[in-house]
Every structure is written in C-alpha cells, then in structure tokens.
Motif scaffolding. Structure first.
Motif, short mmCIF file in Angstrom:
data_model
loop_
_atom_site.label_atom_id
_atom_site.label_comp_id
_atom_site.label_asym_id
_atom_site.label_seq_id
_atom_site.Cartn_x
_atom_site.Cartn_y
_atom_site.Cartn_z
N ASP A 117 0.83 -1.21 0.00
CA ASP A 117 0.00 0.00 0.00
C ASP A 117 0.86 1.26 0.00
OD1 ASP A 117 -2.37 -1.35 -0.06
OD2 ASP A 117 -2.77 -1.20 2.10
N ALA A 118 1.96 1.23 0.75
CA ALA A 118 2.86 2.38 0.80
C ALA A 118 3.52 2.60 -0.56
CB ALA A 118 3.91 2.17 1.88
N VAL A 119 3.90 1.51 -1.23
CA VAL A 119 4.52 1.64 -2.55
C VAL A 119 3.52 2.20 -3.55
CG1 VAL A 119 5.63 0.39 -4.43
CG2 VAL A 119 6.15 -0.22 -2.05
N ARG A 120 2.28 1.75 -3.48
CA ARG A 120 1.25 2.26 -4.40
C ARG A 120 1.03 3.76 -4.21
NH1 ARG A 120 -2.59 -2.93 -3.27
NH2 ARG A 120 -1.67 -4.33 -4.84
N LYS A 121 1.03 4.19 -2.95
CA LYS A 121 0.89 5.62 -2.69
C LYS A 121 2.09 6.38 -3.25
CE LYS A 121 0.14 9.03 0.91
NZ LYS A 121 -0.01 9.32 2.33
N MET A 122 3.28 5.81 -3.12
CA MET A 122 4.48 6.44 -3.66
C MET A 122 4.38 6.57 -5.18
SD MET A 122 7.46 5.74 -5.46
CE MET A 122 7.62 3.97 -5.30
N LEU A 123 3.80 5.58 -5.85
CA LEU A 123 3.67 5.63 -7.31
C LEU A 123 2.80 6.80 -7.73
CD1 LEU A 123 3.29 1.82 -8.13
CD2 LEU A 123 5.32 3.24 -8.33
N SER A 124 1.75 7.08 -6.97
CA SER A 124 0.92 8.25 -7.26
C SER A 124 1.71 9.53 -7.07
CB SER A 124 -0.31 8.25 -6.35
OG SER A 124 -1.10 7.10 -6.56
N PHE A 125 2.51 9.58 -6.01
CA PHE A 125 3.39 10.73 -5.75
C PHE A 125 4.38 10.92 -6.91
CE2 PHE A 125 7.78 11.46 -4.27
CZ PHE A 125 7.70 12.76 -3.80
N ALA A 126 4.92 9.82 -7.42
CA ALA A 126 5.96 9.89 -8.46
C ALA A 126 5.43 10.42 -9.79
CB ALA A 126 6.56 8.50 -8.67
N GLN A 127 4.14 10.26 -10.03
CA GLN A 127 3.58 10.65 -11.32
C GLN A 127 3.23 12.13 -11.41
OE1 GLN A 127 0.31 7.93 -11.65
NE2 GLN A 127 1.65 6.15 -11.96
N VAL A 128 3.29 12.84 -10.27
CA VAL A 128 2.96 14.26 -10.24
C VAL A 128 4.24 15.08 -10.45
CG1 VAL A 128 1.99 16.11 -8.82
CG2 VAL A 128 1.06 13.80 -8.67
N THR A 129 4.14 16.16 -11.19
CA THR A 129 5.29 17.03 -11.44
C THR A 129 5.82 17.61 -10.13
OG1 THR A 129 4.35 17.62 -13.58
CG2 THR A 129 6.08 19.06 -12.71
N ALA A 130 7.14 17.76 -10.05
CA ALA A 130 7.76 18.30 -8.85
C ALA A 130 7.20 19.68 -8.53
CB ALA A 130 9.27 18.38 -9.02
N ALA A 131 6.77 19.88 -7.31
CA ALA A 131 6.13 21.13 -6.91
C ALA A 131 7.11 22.30 -6.93
CB ALA A 131 5.53 20.98 -5.51
#
Length: 349
Positions: free
Chosen positions: A128-142
């Motif tokens: 579950d933590a890895v899946r959440k990280m994948l969502s984080f990774a797909q967003v452009t750096a703030a």
C-alpha cells in the motif's frame, strides 16, 4: 531503530553542518560520484545510514547548494525538509517507525483506513505504501528541483512491495530519485540491488566516534563504543537505556557467578546479544586472540580447550531467533546465564 538524536538533527543544518561528523567524507563522495537515479546506502547498523540517506535527499532538493552539491540548510526547500513537509519528498517506512519519524498516521503505510487501536504496528514496508508512492511519483515536482523517495530500512520491504517498487526503479518518471538505506543489503531482492548504485558506509574513525559520544555526556565512551562493535549510535542508545560502562565491565564476573539479575532490566534481545559478545570474546581468547567487546581485564583466563563455550554459543544462537517473543523472559535469562556460568567454570578448570 531511529534514535532521539537522529530526530533532533533531521538533515543538514545551516552552513552544511551534518548531524554526524563522520558523514562528511562519504556524503561528498556520494554526491560527486552518483551516476544513478537510485542509491543504496549500505553498511553496519548504528553508523548513520539513515542520516546519510537524509543528507543525500536534502541535497538533491536544495535550491542553493553549497560547493560540492551539499544542501545549504537555510533555503526554503531545506526549511520544508526540516519540517518534514517538503512536497517533493516522501518516505517509504514501516508503520512501526511512523511515530519516531514524526509522520501522520496515514503517511507511513499509505492506507486510508484507520488501524485498530490494539493492532501492533507493522515492521514491514507494505505494498500500500509503494502504491501511494507511485501516485506521488507521477505528479510534477512542486518546486521544480527533483522528487525524492527515501526507503528506510530497505530490507523491511516485503516481497510484494519490493516487486511493486521494481518497475519504478527501472524506469523512473521525470526527475524522480531514490535513496535506499540498509544494514542488511543481502536481504534485499537481487533485482533491487542491481538497480541501485551502492554507497558504502563503514565504521567511523574511533577518534571521531569518541568525540561525538563525549559531547553527549557518556562516561568512559571507549568502553561502550567497543561493546557496540565500534558503532557510536548503538553505544549512545545503550547509554540511553541505562547500560553504563561499569555495568558492562562487571557483566562477565556476574555471569560467572550465575547472577541472572545482572540482565533482569535489559530487553531480552539486548541481553542475548550481550552474552553472545561475551561468548565471542571468550572464544577468541581461547584461541590466543584478544577480545573485541570487553576490556581484557574484565574477562577470566580461558585455556585453549573450552568445549563448554561452543554449547553456550549454540544455545544463545537458538534463543536469539525468538528473542522478540520469548515464552518466559525470566526463565530464559536464568537458563542462559546458568549455561554461561557452567561454560566459564569449565573453561577455568
């Protein structure tokens, strides 16, 4: 385990000040020679893998890096990093480390469901933590620098989580970078290790380690540093748990007298580890070598033939497998101390 000292010095302070002085050289080398989007900080526990991984992450995110690429510790990005609120930084950690790292309940494991109040925090990094990280990774750096994921301890990744991480390690999106920290890299999947550039972290120089321990008020730090196998953070943790240099040097004689109370206040894993180190030193002395963990004057003379030591070592090894969940801690300690007493008595005859 992350100590209070690590939490008080979260990352690189202003002017490039590191929480652990012996990390300066390995950090500079890692920043100069990093050729991969994923680094694996590896070495013995208790020497600063977590701090080095943090320093690398902060340096990649810093907006006013010092010469050599180290974080400045004073820019807006560094302030966000210190506050654990940087939008481009994410942890992958076991639930059991969540409180120590100051993470909110849903930040460590990525689960939206509240955990049962009596459930024991997991020591694994779950999928579950890895899946959440994948969502984080797909967003452009703030903030436009990079996006960084820190995995600590990397050996806590369970098999499902490790396999889920592999694809992103192979093909990271945009400016995504990883830093994994591990004291047991051999426990990682070979495919994880092969996708990371290793960053070795060795035991620090003794003078640096002793100076650091003295600054933290340890009396006779050389005794606890040797007891911890040259690992200063472990020596400090022992001191914080109430283990003093005097009690360490008295331990061989007390076990030789069969005093199980010598270890009654110690956590079972720590007590077993202490006896293993004592048995290790006695075995070294039986072969004509010097001790590693105890002062020579604290140990009894041991002849070359010491068969009882091997039996004690085997019993300690078996007990260590169940140290976290002993059926009866008191009886276990009495049994192991009694075996140690017999082994040391036979050795002296």
């Amino acid at each position: 385990m992350v100590s209070e000292v690590e939490l008080q010095a979260f990352g690189i302070a202003e002017g490039g000040k590191l929480p652990l002085p012996w990390l300066a050289a390995p950090l500079a080398q890692a920043l100069a020679h990093a050729r991969s989007h994923a680094l694996l900080v590896q070495g013995p526990a208790g020497v600063g893998q977590f701090e080095l991984a943090l320093a690398l992450a902060q340096s990649w995110l810093c907006e006013a890096r010092l010469p050599g690429g180290m974080a400045c510790g004073r820019c807006a990005s560094c302030h966000l990093f210190h506050a654990r609120s940087h939008p481009d930084f994410q942890f992958l950690v076991p639930d059991a480390l969540r409180d120590a790292l100051g993470l909110a309940p849903d930040e460590a494991e990525g689960s939206a469901e509240p955990k049962a109040s009596k459930a024991k925090p997991s020591r694994e990094i779950k999928v579950d933590a890895v899946r959440k990280m994948l969502s984080f990774a797909q967003v452009t750096a703030a903030r436009g620098e990079a996006k960084v994921v820190l995995v600590y301890p990397a050996e806590a990744l369970n098999t499902v989580a490790a396999n889920a991480l592999l694809k992103t390690l192979e093909e990271p999106a945009g400016k995504l970078r990883f830093v994994l920290a591990s004291s047991a890299p051999e426990a990682l999947l070979p495919t994880i290790r092969s996708r990371c550039q290793p960053v070795p972290l060795a035991l620090p120089a003794q003078d640096l380690a002793l100076a650091w321990l003295r600054e933290r008020g340890l009396a006779a730090p050389e005794v606890l540093l040797a007891a911890a196998g040259g690992r200063p953070q472990e020596a400090l943790q022992w001191s914080e748990e109430g283990i003093a240099a005097q009690s360490w040097t008295e331990l061989p004689r007390r076990i030789a007298r069969g005093e199980a109370t010598a270890l009654s206040d110690w956590p079972v894993p720590r007590a077993i580890a202490a006896m293993q180190r004592l048995a290790h030193d006695l075995l070294r002395m039986s072969h004509g070598a010097g001790p590693s963990y105890f002062p020579l004057e604290a140990l009894p003379a041991v002849p070359r033939a010491a068969p009882g030591l091997h039996d004690w070592i085997a019993a300690l090894k078996h007990a260590a497998r169940h140290a976290e969940h002993p059926l009866n801690a008191g009886l276990l300690m009495e049994s192991l101390v009694a075996q140690g007493q017999r082994a040391m008595h036979k050795a002296r005859r």
